[in-house]
Every structure is written in C-alpha cells, then in structure tokens.
Design a protein around this motif. Structure first.
Motif, PDB file in Angstrom:
ATOM      1  N   PHE A  98      -6.824  18.142  -9.885  1.00 38.09           N
ATOM      2  CA  PHE A  98      -5.906  18.235 -10.815  1.00 38.09           C
ATOM      3  C   PHE A  98      -6.054  17.950 -12.228  1.00 38.09           C
ATOM      4  N   ALA A  99      -6.611  16.540 -12.405  1.00 37.54           N
ATOM      5  CA  ALA A  99      -6.726  15.884 -13.551  1.00 37.54           C
ATOM      6  C   ALA A  99      -7.873  15.337 -13.902  1.00 37.54           C
ATOM      7  N   ALA A 100      -9.097  15.641 -13.770  1.00 31.01           N
ATOM      8  CA  ALA A 100     -10.294  14.933 -13.736  1.00 31.01           C
ATOM      9  C   ALA A 100     -10.516  14.528 -15.164  1.00 31.01           C
ATOM     10  N   ASP A 101     -10.072  15.163 -16.162  1.00 32.15           N
ATOM     11  CA  ASP A 101     -10.225  14.585 -17.524  1.00 32.15           C
ATOM     12  C   ASP A 101      -9.209  13.513 -17.715  1.00 32.15           C
ATOM     13  N   LEU A 102      -8.726  12.856 -16.886  1.00 30.03           N
ATOM     14  CA  LEU A 102      -7.655  11.864 -17.412  1.00 30.03           C
ATOM     15  C   LEU A 102      -8.079  10.683 -16.475  1.00 30.03           C
ATOM     16  N   PRO A 103      -7.935   9.432 -17.305  1.00 34.90           N
ATOM     17  CA  PRO A 103      -8.412   8.127 -16.428  1.00 34.90           C
ATOM     18  C   PRO A 103      -7.591   8.055 -14.985  1.00 34.90           C
ATOM     19  N   GLU A 104      -8.354   7.422 -14.113  1.00 37.85           N
ATOM     20  CA  GLU A 104      -7.976   7.471 -12.785  1.00 37.85           C
ATOM     21  C   GLU A 104      -6.843   6.626 -12.714  1.00 37.85           C
ATOM     22  N   SER A 105      -6.453   5.566 -13.602  1.00 41.46           N
ATOM     23  CA  SER A 105      -5.203   4.787 -13.682  1.00 41.46           C
ATOM     24  C   SER A 105      -3.982   5.633 -13.848  1.00 41.46           C
ATOM     25  N   THR A 106      -4.329   6.789 -14.941  1.00 37.62           N
ATOM     26  CA  THR A 106      -3.281   7.734 -15.145  1.00 37.62           C
ATOM     27  C   THR A 106      -2.794   8.688 -13.863  1.00 37.62           C
ATOM     28  N   THR A 107      -4.221   9.110 -13.134  1.00 40.94           N
ATOM     29  CA  THR A 107      -3.702   9.851 -12.164  1.00 40.94           C
ATOM     30  C   THR A 107      -3.123   9.275 -10.930  1.00 40.94           C
ATOM     31  N   ARG A 108      -3.431   8.021 -10.668  1.00 40.20           N
ATOM     32  CA  ARG A 108      -3.010   7.265  -9.700  1.00 40.20           C
ATOM     33  C   ARG A 108      -1.364   7.289  -9.872  1.00 40.20           C
ATOM     34  N   LEU A 109      -0.834   6.984 -11.099  1.00 35.49           N
ATOM     35  CA  LEU A 109       0.637   6.869 -11.363  1.00 35.49           C
ATOM     36  C   LEU A 109       0.886   8.629 -11.284  1.00 35.49           C
ATOM     37  N   MET A 110       0.261   9.487 -11.562  1.00 38.02           N
ATOM     38  CA  MET A 110       0.907  10.873 -11.229  1.00 38.02           C
ATOM     39  C   MET A 110       0.797  11.186  -9.885  1.00 38.02           C
ATOM     40  N   ALA A 111      -0.024  10.601  -8.790  1.00 43.21           N
ATOM     41  CA  ALA A 111       0.170  10.668  -7.463  1.00 43.21           C
ATOM     42  C   ALA A 111       1.429  10.161  -6.818  1.00 43.21           C
ATOM     43  N   VAL A 112       1.640   9.002  -7.335  1.00 40.07           N
ATOM     44  CA  VAL A 112       3.012   8.260  -6.776  1.00 40.07           C
ATOM     45  C   VAL A 112       4.299   8.912  -7.569  1.00 40.07           C
ATOM     46  N   THR A 113       4.116   9.527  -8.426  1.00 42.75           N
ATOM     47  CA  THR A 113       5.580  10.124  -9.318  1.00 42.75           C
ATOM     48  C   THR A 113       5.486  11.420  -9.088  1.00 42.75           C
ATOM     49  N   GLN A 114       4.781  12.179  -8.515  1.00 45.75           N
ATOM     50  CA  GLN A 114       4.682  13.603  -8.544  1.00 45.75           C
ATOM     51  C   GLN A 114       6.119  14.413  -7.908  1.00 45.75           C
ATOM     52  N   ARG A 115       6.596  15.495  -8.448  1.00 43.91           N
ATOM     53  CA  ARG A 115       7.485  16.300  -7.595  1.00 43.91           C
ATOM     54  C   ARG A 115       6.744  17.147  -6.983  1.00 43.91           C
ATOM     55  N   PRO A 116       7.432  17.639  -5.752  1.00 46.30           N
ATOM     56  CA  PRO A 116       6.745  18.696  -4.908  1.00 46.30           C
ATOM     57  C   PRO A 116       6.813  19.997  -5.617  1.00 46.30           C
ATOM     58  N   ALA A 117       6.251  21.037  -5.181  1.00 52.53           N
ATOM     59  CA  ALA A 117       6.321  22.444  -5.436  1.00 52.53           C
ATOM     60  C   ALA A 117       6.747  23.166  -4.213  1.00 52.53           C
ATOM     61  N   ALA A 118       7.651  24.031  -4.112  1.00 53.29           N
ATOM     62  CA  ALA A 118       7.965  24.678  -2.811  1.00 53.29           C
ATOM     63  C   ALA A 118       7.225  25.813  -2.720  1.00 53.29           C
ATOM     64  N   THR A 119       6.742  26.095  -1.734  1.00 52.37           N
ATOM     65  CA  THR A 119       5.840  27.082  -1.362  1.00 52.37           C
ATOM     66  C   THR A 119       6.217  28.449  -1.741  1.00 52.37           C
ATOM     67  N   THR A 120       7.576  28.837  -1.685  1.00 53.94           N
ATOM     68  CA  THR A 120       8.070  30.126  -2.411  1.00 53.94           C
ATOM     69  C   THR A 120       7.770  30.102  -3.718  1.00 53.94           C
ATOM     70  N   ALA A 121       7.406  29.082  -4.521  1.00 51.06           N
ATOM     71  CA  ALA A 121       6.869  29.212  -5.854  1.00 51.06           C
ATOM     72  C   ALA A 121       5.806  30.113  -5.889  1.00 51.06           C
ATOM     73  N   PHE A 122       4.710  30.218  -4.968  1.00 46.76           N
ATOM     74  CA  PHE A 122       3.466  30.801  -4.723  1.00 46.76           C
ATOM     75  C   PHE A 122       3.438  32.151  -3.967  1.00 46.76           C
ATOM     76  N   SER A 123       4.743  32.334  -3.297  1.00 49.87           N
ATOM     77  CA  SER A 123       4.888  33.620  -2.248  1.00 49.87           C
ATOM     78  C   SER A 123       5.642  34.658  -2.854  1.00 49.87           C
ATOM     79  N   GLU A 124       6.720  34.197  -3.807  1.00 46.10           N
ATOM     80  CA  GLU A 124       7.595  35.059  -4.195  1.00 46.10           C
ATOM     81  C   GLU A 124       6.897  36.183  -5.279  1.00 46.10           C
ATOM     82  N   LYS A 125       7.253  37.364  -5.029  1.00 44.88           N
ATOM     83  CA  LYS A 125       6.705  38.384  -6.044  1.00 44.88           C
ATOM     84  C   LYS A 125       7.330  38.475  -7.251  1.00 44.88           C
TER      85      LYS A 125
END
Length: 187
Positions: A46-73
């Motif tokens: 998801f974020a390989a060009d950011l520092p790992e410390s930033t992506t660790r924070l992103m991992a614990v603060t992320q909001r989910p995406a509903a699967t319907t976001a990908f399946s609705e036409k």
C-alpha cells in the motif's frame, strides 16, 4: 458503466488480494464484510515509499473498506461528460498501474505518471497538488459543458457543486503541503 472495482481488478491483477483480511459484521440488522489491510503487508503493498514508522501507524489507525465498495456497479460515469485528470502511480501494488492507465485513457484524462505507491497524496503531495491545480485552473478558465439533461436549475447546481469540489480539492492539497512544510521546519 456497469463495471465495478472487482471486474476491473480481475482484468488487471494486483497484490491487494494478498494483503487484506475480511471481517464480517452485523449492525442494525445489516450485515456485510469489511476489508482491512494486513499490518505486515501494508508497507509493501500500500505505501512502500513511506517510512515504515508511518505505515505502522497507518496499520493500527486504518478504517475498513466494505466489500460492497468493490462489487457495486457504477450507474453513471462523469468522465463521459466532464474533463478529467488522472494520476498514475507507477509503483502502485494496490491498483495495478496498467488498470490506472486503462481507466485514464478510456476517460480521455489529462494524465500524469509518477514513481509512487498507492498513497501518492502522502508520499508525493507536491505532484498531486500540481495535478489538482491544473484541473482547477482548467475548470475555472473553461467550464465544461454539462450534459443536456435536467432543468437549467439542475445544471447551475451541478456547475456550482463542481466549483465547490474543485475548491475543496485545492484547499485540501494546500493543507497537506502546508502541514508537510511545517513539519520539516520544526526542529
């Protein structure tokens, strides 16, 4: 129209499927499935060009995406009637850059490609801001013709909303740039 994120992703595979965890939910009589990025895969996919410390924070603060976001036409495609701008993140492992190029070409978008992961707005805010400013400047100098549907009032409302959206994007991009500059100048 008639497409969804899953059908496009099937044509242009990425690593996203290896990086998500599905979590079923039930709330208020509604059930579904949320997707989360696996903390140990978030940096790479998801974020390989950011520092790992930033992506660790992103991992614990992320909001989910509903699967319907990908399946609705999609029911409508604004790019059929309005000019569009597209940023292709050439190192994106969440959405295949070939999918991004396909979407941009089909929409006739003004396209910029940069060496970025999926989170270009965070890792390359200047490039994103430049593209947003190009779009806002073009929209301000040559307002797009709206489709000949609905009443005049609807067209004016849509034009006003387009202007508000462009101004919001510019303001948001400016806020990102300002916060990054302030962080750099703080000892």
């Amino acid at each position: 129209m008639g497409e969804n994120g899953m059908s496009l992703a099937a044509r242009f595979p990425s690593e996203l499927g290896t990086a998500t965890t599905s979590v079923p939910y039930r709330a208020g009589g509604v059930s579904g499935t949320d997707l989360y990025l696996k903390p140990d895969r978030l940096h790479q996919v998801f974020a390989a060009d950011l520092p790992e410390s930033t992506t660790r924070l992103m991992a614990v603060t992320q909001r989910p995406a509903a699967t319907t976001a990908f399946s609705e036409k999609a029911k409508a495609a604004a790019w059929r009637h309005l000019p569009s701008w597209f940023l292709v993140a050439k190192q994106d492992k969440t959405i295949n850059p070939d999918q991004e190029r396909f979407e941009a070409k089909r929409a006739g978008s003004h396209t910029v490609e940069i060496d970025s992961s999926h989170v270009a707005m965070t890792s390359h805010p200047e490039a994103v801001t430049d593209l947003v400013l190009q779009a806002a400047t073009a929209a301000a100098s040559d307002p797009p013709a709206l489709p000949a549907t609905g009443s005049t009032h609807d067209a004016r409302t849509e034009a006003a909303l387009t202007g508000i959206a462009a101004a919001s994007l510019v303001a948001g991009s400016g806020a990102v740039l300002l916060s990054r500059r302030l962080r750099r100048s703080t000892p």
